[in-house]
Design a protein around this motif. Structure first.
Motif, PDB file in Angstrom:
ATOM      1  N   GLU A  91      45.248  48.970  49.773  1.00  0.00           N
ATOM      2  CA  GLU A  91      43.960  49.463  49.263  1.00  0.00           C
ATOM      3  C   GLU A  91      44.061  49.777  47.778  1.00  0.00           C
ATOM      4  O   GLU A  91      43.136  49.489  47.010  1.00  0.00           O
ATOM      5  N   LEU A  92      45.158  50.380  47.370  1.00  0.00           N
ATOM      6  CA  LEU A  92      45.350  50.670  45.949  1.00  0.00           C
ATOM      7  C   LEU A  92      45.365  49.383  45.138  1.00  0.00           C
ATOM      8  O   LEU A  92      44.858  49.342  44.009  1.00  0.00           O
ATOM      9  N   ALA A  93      45.953  48.326  45.685  1.00  0.00           N
ATOM     10  CA  ALA A  93      46.047  47.045  44.983  1.00  0.00           C
ATOM     11  C   ALA A  93      44.683  46.429  44.723  1.00  0.00           C
ATOM     12  O   ALA A  93      44.536  45.572  43.835  1.00  0.00           O
ATOM     13  N   GLU A  94      43.672  46.894  45.494  1.00  0.00           N
ATOM     14  CA  GLU A  94      42.319  46.366  45.321  1.00  0.00           C
ATOM     15  C   GLU A  94      41.514  47.136  44.283  1.00  0.00           C
ATOM     16  O   GLU A  94      40.391  46.743  43.949  1.00  0.00           O
ATOM     17  N   LEU A  95      42.079  48.212  43.738  1.00  0.00           N
ATOM     18  CA  LEU A  95      41.367  48.970  42.712  1.00  0.00           C
ATOM     19  C   LEU A  95      41.190  48.085  41.469  1.00  0.00           C
ATOM     20  O   LEU A  95      42.104  47.351  41.084  1.00  0.00           O
ATOM     21  N   PRO A  96      40.031  48.157  40.819  1.00  0.00           N
ATOM     22  CA  PRO A  96      39.772  47.328  39.634  1.00  0.00           C
ATOM     23  C   PRO A  96      40.847  47.460  38.549  1.00  0.00           C
ATOM     24  O   PRO A  96      41.222  46.475  37.918  1.00  0.00           O
ATOM     25  N   ALA A  97      41.363  48.674  38.345  1.00  0.00           N
ATOM     26  CA  ALA A  97      42.362  48.885  37.291  1.00  0.00           C
ATOM     27  C   ALA A  97      43.666  48.155  37.599  1.00  0.00           C
ATOM     28  O   ALA A  97      44.329  47.643  36.695  1.00  0.00           O
ATOM     29  N   VAL A  98      44.044  48.117  38.881  1.00  0.00           N
ATOM     30  CA  VAL A  98      45.266  47.411  39.282  1.00  0.00           C
ATOM     31  C   VAL A  98      45.057  45.900  39.145  1.00  0.00           C
ATOM     32  O   VAL A  98      45.928  45.177  38.640  1.00  0.00           O
ATOM     33  N   LYS A  99      43.904  45.422  39.598  1.00  0.00           N
ATOM     34  CA  LYS A  99      43.598  43.992  39.486  1.00  0.00           C
ATOM     35  C   LYS A  99      43.566  43.550  38.025  1.00  0.00           C
ATOM     36  O   LYS A  99      43.993  42.436  37.683  1.00  0.00           O
ATOM     37  N   ALA A 100      43.078  44.423  37.152  1.00  0.00           N
ATOM     38  CA  ALA A 100      43.002  44.089  35.724  1.00  0.00           C
ATOM     39  C   ALA A 100      44.394  43.869  35.146  1.00  0.00           C
ATOM     40  O   ALA A 100      44.592  43.005  34.276  1.00  0.00           O
ATOM     41  N   LEU A 101      45.374  44.633  35.607  1.00  0.00           N
ATOM     42  CA  LEU A 101      46.749  44.427  35.148  1.00  0.00           C
ATOM     43  C   LEU A 101      47.262  43.075  35.631  1.00  0.00           C
ATOM     44  O   LEU A 101      47.846  42.303  34.853  1.00  0.00           O
ATOM     45  N   ALA A 102      47.059  42.793  36.898  1.00  0.00           N
ATOM     46  CA  ALA A 102      47.553  41.551  37.486  1.00  0.00           C
ATOM     47  C   ALA A 102      46.952  40.326  36.805  1.00  0.00           C
ATOM     48  O   ALA A 102      47.630  39.299  36.621  1.00  0.00           O
ATOM     49  N   GLU A 103      45.691  40.454  36.410  1.00  0.00           N
ATOM     50  CA  GLU A 103      45.007  39.317  35.768  1.00  0.00           C
ATOM     51  C   GLU A 103      45.591  38.958  34.406  1.00  0.00           C
ATOM     52  O   GLU A 103      45.376  37.871  33.892  1.00  0.00           O
ATOM     53  N   GLN A 104      46.338  39.880  33.811  1.00  0.00           N
ATOM     54  CA  GLN A 104      46.944  39.595  32.505  1.00  0.00           C
ATOM     55  C   GLN A 104      48.131  38.641  32.609  1.00  0.00           C
ATOM     56  O   GLN A 104      48.532  38.040  31.615  1.00  0.00           O
ATOM     57  N   GLY A 105      48.688  38.521  33.799  1.00  0.00           N
ATOM     58  CA  GLY A 105      49.786  37.585  33.995  1.00  0.00           C
ATOM     59  C   GLY A 105      50.962  37.824  33.067  1.00  0.00           C
ATOM     60  O   GLY A 105      51.409  38.958  32.883  1.00  0.00           O
ATOM     61  N   ASP A 106      51.439  36.759  32.430  1.00  0.00           N
ATOM     62  CA  ASP A 106      52.592  36.856  31.532  1.00  0.00           C
ATOM     63  C   ASP A 106      52.292  37.657  30.270  1.00  0.00           C
ATOM     64  O   ASP A 106      53.206  38.044  29.541  1.00  0.00           O
ATOM     65  N   LYS A 107      51.020  37.902  29.998  1.00  0.00           N
ATOM     66  CA  LYS A 107      50.651  38.650  28.801  1.00  0.00           C
ATOM     67  C   LYS A 107      50.709  40.166  29.024  1.00  0.00           C
ATOM     68  O   LYS A 107      50.527  40.934  28.080  1.00  0.00           O
ATOM     69  N   LEU A 108      50.971  40.573  30.256  1.00  0.00           N
ATOM     70  CA  LEU A 108      51.013  42.001  30.567  1.00  0.00           C
ATOM     71  C   LEU A 108      52.171  42.670  29.839  1.00  0.00           C
ATOM     72  O   LEU A 108      53.323  42.261  29.958  1.00  0.00           O
ATOM     73  N   LEU A 109      51.848  43.694  29.064  1.00  0.00           N
ATOM     74  CA  LEU A 109      52.855  44.436  28.301  1.00  0.00           C
ATOM     75  C   LEU A 109      53.290  45.662  29.089  1.00  0.00           C
ATOM     76  O   LEU A 109      52.498  46.559  29.346  1.00  0.00           O
ATOM     77  N   HIS A 110      54.546  45.708  29.448  1.00  0.00           N
ATOM     78  CA  HIS A 110      55.061  46.849  30.202  1.00  0.00           C
ATOM     79  C   HIS A 110      55.110  48.085  29.317  1.00  0.00           C
ATOM     80  O   HIS A 110      55.413  48.007  28.130  1.00  0.00           O
ATOM     81  N   SER A 111      54.806  49.228  29.899  1.00  0.00           N
ATOM     82  CA  SER A 111      54.967  50.489  29.187  1.00  0.00           C
ATOM     83  C   SER A 111      55.349  51.570  30.183  1.00  0.00           C
ATOM     84  O   SER A 111      55.072  51.457  31.380  1.00  0.00           O
TER      85      SER A 111
END
Length: 281
Positions: free
Chosen positions: A176-196
């Protein structure tokens, strides 16, 4: 003056709170009274260890790390913070804040940076836990100065944190948490996701708010977000150690303050006693 996550992979208690660390070049505005030197040494020793780990991490990703062309310098960001909040901050707190702002500046002005409510949740959780018992000024004013110095909106940080907190509390599983918009927005960044570090802590906080403590829940949510499990584990373990050091430093400062208050009370009582004797004479 004063002296202040869970998962397996990592187990970090909420009582310990989340803290941060790290960069040798941090500047310190001292408070009117000096905190016990032992407390500062304990905390700074922990920070050196954290910085060494962070340096290795930065070197590993250096080839893909680039800064925005119009980015201000770290000094510019720190100066903005100090101008926005000019009151003295005890070294135990200020050292942590200065380390945080240096490392967050680096992420904030990366060309890969994208604002995330999860990062706000992570940072806000860390900040509020560090300043939970702060008595030397307004924590909220420090919060506003800090976020504004990074050219972001303090009110948005708070609003998004509150919203995400309520969303997470309504979830009962990592799926259910994985379906939150904020989590999906991270996943959509793919290889461009910057870890922090604050994204890692934000992911942990989502699980914590949902009451999910199983290591498998962390692994599932980290995978869904697109973050790297090893990097998340490293950050959570680092903060667990930092929390322990910060707690020890605060305890020492509380002891110091208690002794100072007792000495002050004794001096005042002695002075009053002398004054009474003189009047009687």
């Amino acid at each position: 003056m004063q002296a202040v996550i869970r998962s397996t992979p990592v187990s970090i208690s909420q009582n310990a709170s989340v803290s941060v660390g790290a960069s040798k070049s941090a500047t310190v505005r001292t408070s009117p009274k000096a905190a016990p030197q032992l407390s500062a040494r304990v905390l700074l020793g922990s920070m050196k260890s954290i910085e060494n780990k962070r340096s290795i991490s930065m070197k590993d990703s250096k080839s893909s790390f680039s800064v925005q062309a119009t980015a201000p310098t770290v000094s510019d960001t720190k100066e903005k913070f100090m101008k926005a909040y000019s009151k003295p901050i005890p070294a135990i707190f200020n050292t942590v804040i200065q380390e945080m702002i240096v490392l967050q500046h680096i992420n904030r002005y990366s060309t890969k940076y994208q604002y995330s409510p999860i990062g706000s949740l992570g940072f806000t959780s860390v900040f509020d836990q560090i300043f939970e018992v702060y008595e030397y000024g307004s924590p909220e004013e420090i919060f506003k100065a800090y976020v504004s110095a990074l050219a972001e909106d303090p009110a948005k940080y708070r609003t998004d944190t509150d919203s995400l907190t309520e969303q997470a509390k309504a979830c009962s599983s990592a799926a259910e948490l994985a379906e939150l918009p904020a989590v999906k927005a991270l996943a959509e960044q793919g290889d461009k996701l910057l870890h922090s570090r604050f994204l890692a802590i934000g992911i942990f906080r989502l699980l914590d708010l949902a009451g999910l403590k199983e290591p498998t829940a962390l692994a599932e949510l980290v995978k869904a977000s697109g973050l790297k499990q090893d990097a998340v584990n490293r950050d959570l373990l680092t903060y667990k150690g930092m929390l322990s050091k910060m707690g020890s430093a605060k305890a020492l400062m509380q002891e110091f303050n208690a002794r100072e208050k007792k000495k002050t009370a004794e001096r005042l009582a002695e002075k009053e006693e002398k004054a009474t004797k003189m009047e009687e004479a």
